[in-house]
Design a protein around this motif. Structure first.
Motif, mmCIF file in Angstrom:
data_model
loop_
_atom_site.group_PDB
_atom_site.id
_atom_site.type_symbol
_atom_site.label_atom_id
_atom_site.label_comp_id
_atom_site.label_asym_id
_atom_site.label_seq_id
_atom_site.Cartn_x
_atom_site.Cartn_y
_atom_site.Cartn_z
ATOM 1 N N GLY A 87 0.830 -1.203 0.000
ATOM 2 C CA GLY A 87 0.000 0.000 0.000
ATOM 3 C C GLY A 87 0.858 1.244 0.000
ATOM 4 O O GLY A 87 1.383 1.660 1.053
ATOM 5 N N THR A 88 1.010 1.853 -1.158
ATOM 6 C CA THR A 88 1.986 2.936 -1.340
ATOM 7 C C THR A 88 1.789 4.090 -0.376
ATOM 8 O O THR A 88 2.735 4.517 0.311
ATOM 9 C CB THR A 88 1.884 3.480 -2.781
ATOM 10 O OG1 THR A 88 1.962 2.397 -3.697
ATOM 11 C CG2 THR A 88 2.982 4.488 -3.055
ATOM 12 N N TYR A 89 0.584 4.611 -0.304
ATOM 13 C CA TYR A 89 0.393 5.911 0.341
ATOM 14 C C TYR A 89 0.192 5.801 1.842
ATOM 15 O O TYR A 89 0.685 6.639 2.602
ATOM 16 C CB TYR A 89 -0.739 6.667 -0.361
ATOM 17 C CG TYR A 89 -0.348 6.871 -1.814
ATOM 18 C CD1 TYR A 89 0.616 7.819 -2.161
ATOM 19 C CD2 TYR A 89 -0.858 6.057 -2.817
ATOM 20 C CE1 TYR A 89 1.034 7.975 -3.471
ATOM 21 C CE2 TYR A 89 -0.441 6.205 -4.138
ATOM 22 C CZ TYR A 89 0.510 7.162 -4.455
ATOM 23 O OH TYR A 89 0.943 7.293 -5.747
ATOM 24 N N ASP A 90 -0.510 4.785 2.308
ATOM 25 C CA ASP A 90 -0.619 4.596 3.761
ATOM 26 C C ASP A 90 0.757 4.321 4.361
ATOM 27 O O ASP A 90 1.111 4.865 5.414
ATOM 28 C CB ASP A 90 -1.569 3.435 4.076
ATOM 29 C CG ASP A 90 -3.028 3.831 3.962
ATOM 30 O OD1 ASP A 90 -3.800 3.507 4.861
ATOM 31 O OD2 ASP A 90 -3.393 4.482 2.964
ATOM 32 N N TYR A 91 1.522 3.468 3.685
ATOM 33 C CA TYR A 91 2.841 3.117 4.219
ATOM 34 C C TYR A 91 3.771 4.333 4.224
ATOM 35 O O TYR A 91 4.442 4.614 5.224
ATOM 36 C CB TYR A 91 3.456 1.988 3.387
ATOM 37 C CG TYR A 91 4.703 1.403 4.004
ATOM 38 C CD1 TYR A 91 4.621 0.388 4.953
ATOM 39 C CD2 TYR A 91 5.965 1.865 3.648
ATOM 40 C CE1 TYR A 91 5.766 -0.140 5.544
ATOM 41 C CE2 TYR A 91 7.112 1.346 4.223
ATOM 42 C CZ TYR A 91 7.012 0.342 5.166
ATOM 43 O OH TYR A 91 8.148 -0.172 5.747
ATOM 44 N N GLY A 128 6.251 9.159 7.509
ATOM 45 C CA GLY A 128 6.511 10.588 7.489
ATOM 46 C C GLY A 128 7.015 11.129 6.169
ATOM 47 O O GLY A 128 7.577 12.230 6.117
ATOM 48 N N ILE A 129 6.809 10.398 5.070
ATOM 49 C CA ILE A 129 7.248 10.866 3.756
ATOM 50 C C ILE A 129 6.300 11.964 3.280
ATOM 51 O O ILE A 129 5.085 11.775 3.273
ATOM 52 C CB ILE A 129 7.290 9.714 2.738
ATOM 53 C CG1 ILE A 129 8.092 8.531 3.294
ATOM 54 C CG2 ILE A 129 7.864 10.194 1.404
ATOM 55 C CD1 ILE A 129 9.499 8.859 3.689
ATOM 56 N N ALA A 130 6.846 13.095 2.877
ATOM 57 C CA ALA A 130 6.017 14.208 2.387
ATOM 58 C C ALA A 130 5.267 13.782 1.132
ATOM 59 O O ALA A 130 5.788 13.008 0.321
ATOM 60 C CB ALA A 130 6.894 15.420 2.079
ATOM 61 N N PRO A 131 4.034 14.264 0.941
ATOM 62 C CA PRO A 131 3.214 13.829 -0.197
ATOM 63 C C PRO A 131 3.909 13.921 -1.548
ATOM 64 O O PRO A 131 3.740 13.044 -2.404
ATOM 65 C CB PRO A 131 1.997 14.748 -0.116
ATOM 66 C CG PRO A 131 1.892 15.098 1.323
ATOM 67 C CD PRO A 131 3.302 15.190 1.825
ATOM 68 N N THR A 132 4.685 14.969 -1.761
ATOM 69 C CA THR A 132 5.354 15.143 -3.052
ATOM 70 C C THR A 132 6.281 13.981 -3.374
ATOM 71 O O THR A 132 6.497 13.654 -4.546
ATOM 72 C CB THR A 132 6.173 16.456 -3.046
ATOM 73 O OG1 THR A 132 5.292 17.542 -2.771
ATOM 74 C CG2 THR A 132 6.851 16.689 -4.382
ATOM 75 N N TYR A 133 6.812 13.310 -2.348
ATOM 76 C CA TYR A 133 7.822 12.273 -2.560
ATOM 77 C C TYR A 133 7.285 10.856 -2.332
ATOM 78 O O TYR A 133 8.061 9.889 -2.390
ATOM 79 C CB TYR A 133 9.022 12.544 -1.652
ATOM 80 C CG TYR A 133 9.630 13.893 -1.930
ATOM 81 C CD1 TYR A 133 10.450 14.099 -3.034
ATOM 82 C CD2 TYR A 133 9.346 14.987 -1.105
ATOM 83 C CE1 TYR A 133 10.982 15.347 -3.311
ATOM 84 C CE2 TYR A 133 9.875 16.236 -1.376
ATOM 85 C CZ TYR A 133 10.694 16.411 -2.480
ATOM 86 O OH TYR A 133 11.214 17.644 -2.764
ATOM 87 N N GLN A 134 5.994 10.730 -2.091
ATOM 88 C CA GLN A 134 5.406 9.404 -1.919
ATOM 89 C C GLN A 134 5.308 8.728 -3.290
ATOM 90 O O GLN A 134 4.664 9.240 -4.192
ATOM 91 C CB GLN A 134 4.031 9.512 -1.268
ATOM 92 C CG GLN A 134 4.097 10.018 0.159
ATOM 93 C CD GLN A 134 2.738 10.103 0.824
ATOM 94 O OE1 GLN A 134 1.713 9.839 0.211
ATOM 95 N NE2 GLN A 134 2.717 10.492 2.092
ATOM 96 N N SER A 135 5.946 7.572 -3.422
ATOM 97 C CA SER A 135 6.046 6.923 -4.726
ATOM 98 C C SER A 135 6.429 5.464 -4.565
ATOM 99 O O SER A 135 7.025 5.074 -3.552
ATOM 100 C CB SER A 135 7.089 7.632 -5.594
ATOM 101 O OG SER A 135 7.393 6.879 -6.754
ATOM 102 N N LEU A 136 6.125 4.675 -5.592
ATOM 103 C CA LEU A 136 6.550 3.279 -5.631
ATOM 104 C C LEU A 136 8.064 3.140 -5.623
ATOM 105 O O LEU A 136 8.583 2.083 -5.253
ATOM 106 C CB LEU A 136 6.015 2.594 -6.899
ATOM 107 C CG LEU A 136 4.510 2.546 -7.115
ATOM 108 C CD1 LEU A 136 4.203 1.828 -8.413
ATOM 109 C CD2 LEU A 136 3.837 1.834 -5.960
#
Length: 387
Positions: free
Chosen positions: A230-234, A239-247
Motif C-alpha cells: 500500500g503505497t500511500y498509507d505506508y 513521514g514521507i512528504a506527499p510530493t515524494y510518496q512513490s513506488l
C-alpha cells in the motif's frame, strides 16, 4: 570409508531436523497464471459493464491524445488487449476508494456489486472490504456476506482483500471469517482465499525486531493468495512528504524487498501498489502521466514484482504497453539461452537449473498476459517439468 554408521545416522537425523525448520507449506512457485495488475473500482460505481467501459475509455484516450510511447508492434498488442481483456484482475472496493457510508447504503452496494460480478467476471476477481480491526470488522463481515449472497458460488480465482494487516493475528481473523462465510453460504472448506495489504510499518518490522510476514503466511493456512503493498498509507506512516510518496521511494523498495523475501517459495504472490498520478487533462499532461506510469511498471518488473495496482482506465494503456515491451525485449535472449541450456552447450552464459527455471517462468508469464505468442517461445512448461 572412515565415517562410521553411527556418524552417518547422526548426520541424517540432523539433516531431517533442518528440513523441519523450513517454512510449513513451502512450495515451488507453480506455473499457474498470475495477473499482471489489479484494478480497484469503488463499489458505488461498479456495474456489469465496467470491464468493457474501462477498455473503451482507454482506447478513447489513445484516440484523443495520440499513440503511447511504445514500439508499433507493442501498441497494436495493447489496442487488441483493450478490446479483448482490458482488465485481468478486478477488485470491487469498499475501503479507501469507497469511504464510510451508512449501513443500508453499503448493504445495497454490496448486493448490487455481487450481482454485477456474477454477470461478467474477469479471469481474476474479488472485493476489498474494510479492515478486520475492531471498529470495522463487523462491517467488513457484513459487506462480504451480502456480496456473496448476491454473487452465488464464487468464480475461479476469487479472493478477498483485507487492508491494513499489522500482525499474524490479522491472518487468524481472516481465516476464521473465511470459514464462517463458507459454512454460512454452503461452500466447501478452502473455497475462500484472501490477500493481505502491507501498508503499515508494523507489518514489515514488529515490536520484537522481526518481520511478522512469515508468520502471517503460515497462519493463513494455505488461504493467502498475495501480499499487496500500500503505497500511500505506508509512506505516510513513515513521514514521507506527499510530493515524494512513490513506488520508487527507498522506503517502498525496502518494504517490498522484505515482502519478496518472506513470500519466496511459498506460492504467495507479491503485488506492487499504485501511482496516484492520473493520465487526464491536456495531451501533454496525459503523456507525462503515461511516461511516469510506464517507467514505474517497467521498474517493478525488472525487480521481480509482476503485479501492480491500476486506478484509472488510462493506466491500462501503459500497464499493458510497459508489460508487453518488457517481455518482448527479453524473449530473444531467453529463448537463445534456454536452447543452449537444453542442448548442454556453453556459449556466453553458464546457466544453472535455477536460472533455467526462471527463464521458463519468464516465457510463461509472457504467454499468459498476451505479450508473447506460442511461436515466440520454446518449451517453457517442459523445462519446468524437467527441472
Amino acid at each position: 570409508m572412515a565415517l562410521s554408521e553411527r556418524d552417518l545416522d547422526e548426520l541424517r537425523a540432523r539433516a531431517e531436523h533442518l528440513d523441519r525448520l523450513l517454512l510449513p507449506g513451502q512450495v515451488e512457485e507453480p506455473p499457474a497464471r498470475q495477473p499482471v495488475h489489479t484494478v480497484y473500482v469503488p463499489a458505488s460505481s461498479f456495474t456489469a459493464g465496467t470491464l468493457v467501459d474501462w477498455g473503451n475509455e482507454a482506447r478513447i484516450l489513445v484516440r484523443d491524445h495520440g499513440r503511447p510511447p511504445f514500439p508499433d508492434d507493442v501498441v497494436e498488442l495493447v489496442l487488441a488487449k483493450l478490446m479483448t481483456e482490458p482488465i485481468e484482475d478486478l477488485r470491487v472496493d469498499f475501503e479507501d476508494g469507497y469511504g464510510r457510508r451508512g449501513d443500508d447504503e453499503e448493504d445495497a452496494h454490496a448486493a448490487g456489486a455481487g450481482a454485477a460480478l456474477r454477470a461478467d467476471p474477469p479471469a481474476f476477481s474479488g472485493l476489498r472490504s474494510k479492515s478486520l480491526e475492531p471498529d470495522t470488522v463487523l462491517r467488513a463481515a457484513r459487506t462480504i456476506d451480502r456480496f456473496l449472497e448476491a454473487l452465488g458460488p464464487p468464480p475461479d480465482n476469487f479472493v478477498i482483500t483485507f487492508p491494513k494487516a499489522t500482525s499474524a493475528a490479522h491472518a487468524d481473523a481472516a481465516v476464521l471469517l473465511c470459514r464462517q462465510l463458507e459454512h454460512a453460504h454452503g461452500l466447501a472448506e478452502g473455497t475462500l482465499r484472501f490477500e493481505l495489504q502491507v501498508e503499515t510499518p508494523q507489518a514489515i518490522l514488529g515490536a520484537d525486531g522481526r518481520s511478522p510476514l512469515p508468520e502471517m503466511i503460515v497462519r493463513s493456512q494455505g488461504r493467502l493468495a498475495g501480499l499487496h503493498y500500500g503505497t500511500y498509507d505506508y509512506s505516510t506512516a513513515l513521514g514521507i512528504a506527499p510530493t515524494y510518496q512513490s513506488l520508487e521511494h527507498p522506503v517502498a523498495d525496502h518494504a517490498k524487498s522484505v515482502m519478496q523475501a518472506a513470500a519466496a517459495g511459498t506460492g504467495v504472490h507479491v503485488a506492487d501498489g499504485s501511482t496516484n498520478v492520473l493520465p487526464t487533462g491536456t495531451t501533454q499532461e496525459v503523456h507525462r502521466a503515461w511516461a511516469l506510469h510506464a517507467r514505474l511498471v517497467r521498474r517493478s518488473l525488472e525487480r521481480g514484482i509482476y503485479q501492480g495496482w491500476d486506478l484509472h482506465p488510462g493506466h491500462l494503456v501503459t500497464r499493458w504497453g510497459a508489460t508487453f515491451e518488457f517481455f518482448r525485449d527479453g524473449v530473444d535472449e531467453v529463448v537463445h539461452r534456454l536452447a543452449h541450456y537444453l542442448g548442454r552447450r556453453t556459449r556466453g552464459h553458464l546457466d544453472e537449473p535455477a536460472t533455467a527455471r526462471a527463464m521458463a517462468r519468464f516465457l510463461l508469464r509472457g504467454l499468459h498476459c498476451g505479450a508473447l505468442r506460442p511461436g515466440d517461445v520454446r518449451h517453457p512448461v517442459e523445462v519446468l517439468e524437467a527441472l
